[in-house]
Motif scaffolding. Structure first.
Motif, short mmCIF file in Angstrom:
data_model
loop_
_atom_site.label_atom_id
_atom_site.label_comp_id
_atom_site.label_asym_id
_atom_site.label_seq_id
_atom_site.Cartn_x
_atom_site.Cartn_y
_atom_site.Cartn_z
N LEU A 131 45.78 70.38 42.42
CA LEU A 131 45.40 70.85 43.86
C LEU A 131 45.43 72.48 43.64
CD1 LEU A 131 46.42 68.53 46.58
CD2 LEU A 131 44.44 68.62 45.55
N MET A 132 46.49 72.96 43.15
CA MET A 132 46.58 74.44 43.14
C MET A 132 45.46 75.08 42.09
SD MET A 132 50.64 75.05 42.66
CE MET A 132 50.61 76.79 42.57
N LEU A 133 45.04 74.34 41.03
CA LEU A 133 44.23 74.68 40.15
C LEU A 133 42.67 74.57 40.86
CD1 LEU A 133 43.13 75.96 37.39
CD2 LEU A 133 43.48 73.47 36.52
N ALA A 134 42.45 73.56 41.61
CA ALA A 134 41.29 73.41 42.30
C ALA A 134 41.18 74.49 43.30
CB ALA A 134 41.42 72.02 43.00
N HIS A 168 31.99 73.04 39.85
CA HIS A 168 33.40 72.84 40.26
C HIS A 168 33.99 71.93 39.26
CE1 HIS A 168 32.83 74.68 44.41
NE2 HIS A 168 33.05 75.49 43.49
N ALA A 169 33.43 70.81 39.05
CA ALA A 169 33.97 69.87 38.19
C ALA A 169 34.03 70.16 36.76
CB ALA A 169 33.06 68.57 38.26
N HIS A 170 33.04 70.95 36.19
CA HIS A 170 32.94 71.45 34.91
C HIS A 170 33.97 72.47 34.68
CE1 HIS A 170 28.66 69.76 34.21
NE2 HIS A 170 29.56 69.13 33.81
N VAL A 171 34.12 73.49 35.70
CA VAL A 171 34.87 74.49 35.41
C VAL A 171 36.41 73.88 35.44
CG1 VAL A 171 36.28 76.59 36.67
CG2 VAL A 171 33.87 76.21 36.44
N MET A 172 36.85 72.77 36.15
CA MET A 172 38.15 72.19 36.40
C MET A 172 38.24 71.70 35.19
SD MET A 172 40.77 71.52 38.33
CE MET A 172 42.06 70.20 38.89
N ILE A 173 37.51 70.68 34.39
CA ILE A 173 37.65 70.16 33.14
C ILE A 173 37.93 71.18 32.03
CG2 ILE A 173 36.50 68.69 31.63
CD1 ILE A 173 34.91 67.34 33.84
N ALA A 174 37.16 72.15 32.08
CA ALA A 174 37.26 73.27 31.08
C ALA A 174 38.82 73.89 30.89
CB ALA A 174 36.23 74.31 31.15
N ARG A 196 32.60 69.36 52.32
CA ARG A 196 31.64 70.55 52.19
C ARG A 196 30.37 70.05 51.46
NH1 ARG A 196 34.14 75.53 50.26
NH2 ARG A 196 34.96 74.37 48.64
N ALA A 197 30.48 69.04 50.73
CA ALA A 197 29.55 68.60 49.72
C ALA A 197 28.68 67.66 50.35
CB ALA A 197 30.06 68.13 48.55
N ALA A 198 27.39 67.35 49.53
CA ALA A 198 26.37 66.42 50.13
C ALA A 198 27.08 65.07 49.90
CB ALA A 198 25.03 66.57 49.27
N ALA A 199 26.46 64.03 50.43
CA ALA A 199 26.99 62.70 50.22
C ALA A 199 27.21 62.33 48.72
CB ALA A 199 26.23 61.68 51.02
N SER A 200 26.13 62.75 47.76
CA SER A 200 26.23 62.43 46.64
C SER A 200 27.17 63.58 45.97
CB SER A 200 24.80 62.42 46.00
OG SER A 200 24.85 62.38 44.53
N HIS A 201 28.03 63.38 45.05
CA HIS A 201 29.21 64.16 44.83
C HIS A 201 29.42 64.01 43.51
CE1 HIS A 201 32.06 66.96 46.13
NE2 HIS A 201 32.98 66.27 46.26
N VAL A 217 37.54 68.53 43.73
CA VAL A 217 37.79 69.94 43.48
C VAL A 217 37.30 70.83 44.45
CG1 VAL A 217 37.70 72.11 41.78
CG2 VAL A 217 37.93 69.65 40.95
N THR A 218 35.86 70.73 44.78
CA THR A 218 35.08 71.22 45.99
C THR A 218 35.57 71.19 47.37
OG1 THR A 218 33.08 70.65 44.63
CG2 THR A 218 32.84 71.12 46.95
N ASN A 219 36.35 70.03 47.61
CA ASN A 219 37.22 70.10 48.81
C ASN A 219 38.58 70.20 49.04
OD1 ASN A 219 34.84 69.36 50.75
ND2 ASN A 219 34.60 67.45 49.37
N GLY A 220 39.17 70.40 47.94
CA GLY A 220 40.80 70.92 47.67
C GLY A 220 41.32 69.63 47.82
N VAL A 221 41.20 68.52 47.82
CA VAL A 221 42.05 67.49 48.16
C VAL A 221 41.94 66.31 47.06
CG1 VAL A 221 41.42 67.58 50.55
CG2 VAL A 221 39.91 66.05 49.11
N PHE A 222 42.88 65.42 47.10
CA PHE A 222 42.98 64.24 45.99
C PHE A 222 41.78 63.43 46.68
CE2 PHE A 222 47.55 65.24 46.05
CZ PHE A 222 47.49 65.74 44.70
N ALA A 223 41.16 62.73 45.65
CA ALA A 223 40.27 61.53 46.13
C ALA A 223 40.94 60.46 46.68
CB ALA A 223 39.20 61.25 44.80
#
Length: 266
Positions: A131-134, A168-174, A196-201, A217-223
């Motif tokens: 979460l800190m990294l996100a 955000h996902a790609h940067v987190m993975i990298a 903050r994102a659209a329903a497709s995520h 990552v976008t919302n800074g929370v655990f799924a």
């Protein structure tokens, strides 16, 4: 909790294509915390079903005489269970080492590779570290549509400081892979009520202490139970909902509408 999902994709072409093949990853995964109650995919072409190497359920459909307008519609209901700190209860599947492999879309850069060590002095060892990294990623890559496209790389999005959930996902993975931590891309739907994102995520699973931790990552929370998983992979190309090729058609116009509603069981 149950998620009621409607997803409609419409293509309009300047001239009708002569032939079209599409790969659809539009059916929720059979994971321990989510169960499909009802699901239907309507396409103009005949569908063939198979599971890919990542155990995603795929449909292909072939249209030999496409019209100038083509529509794909998905409707369904999925029962969801809450996750504790994003921890997935998953059967054995693709070994986590497969998600350490570099890809073009998740290729890092010196600046991006320096991010995780700056944020996590003790390394990425706990769910809260993810979460800190996100949070650091969202600080450095503002959520802004229209700045990137499906071909943008993690390094490009990080360098320009803007992108969407895919970036955000790609940067987190990298960033995770730069520390030697396996991470994978997740595509799906999210309850937009607190997003903050659209329903497709898109979001990320991080491999920590022999378990996958799912992080939005976008919302800074655990799924959790508001995140319906469609597909996983090394990056967007492995998990994107729709991908295809066509002959002809010239200019294409695309319109996508997605709605996600929630109901709670007594």
């Amino acid at each position: 909790m149950r998620l009621t999902i409607h997803h409609r994709t419409q293509y309009q072409y300047e001239n009708a294509p002569t032939h079209m093949v599409q790969l659809l990853r539009l059916t929720p995964r059979d994971d321990a915390h989510q169960r499909v109650i009802d699901w239907k995919i309507v396409t103009p072409g005949r569908q063939t079903v198979f599971r890919d190497a990542f155990q995603n359920l795929n449909h292909t459909h072939v249209v030999h005489t496409p019209q100038s307008t083509l529509e794909i519609e998905v409707n369904g209901v999925v029962e969801m269970q809450r996750l504790i700190e994003g921890e997935l209860r998953e059967e054995e599947g693709v070994p986590p080492i497969a998600y350490l492999c570099p890809t073009d879309l998740t290729q890092g850069s010196p600046a991006l590779d320096a991010l995780a060590p700056q944020v996590l002095a003790q390394g990425l060892t706990r769910p809260v570290d993810a979460l800190m990294l996100a949070a650091a990623i969202c600080r450095d890559v503002a959520y802004r549509s229209g700045q990137t496209d499906v071909n943008s790389t993690a390094a490009e999005a990080f360098a320009q400081g803007a992108g969407v959930c895919q970036d955000h996902a790609h940067v987190m993975i990298a960033a995770c892979r730069s520390l030697g931590v396996a991470a994978r891309y997740v595509s799906g739907y999210v309850d937009p009520g607190s997003s903050r994102a659209a329903a497709s995520h898109a979001w990320v699973d991080v491999w920590l202490f022999s378990r996958w931790i799912s992080v939005d990552v976008t919302n800074g929370v655990f799924a959790s139970d508001g995140h319906c998983r469609l597909a996983v992979g090394r990056d967007y190309l492995d998990a994107c909902p729709i991908r295809g090729v066509r002959d002809g058609g010239r200019e294409e116009q695309l319109e996508v509408t997605v709605s996600v509603g929630t109901t709670f069981q007594q």
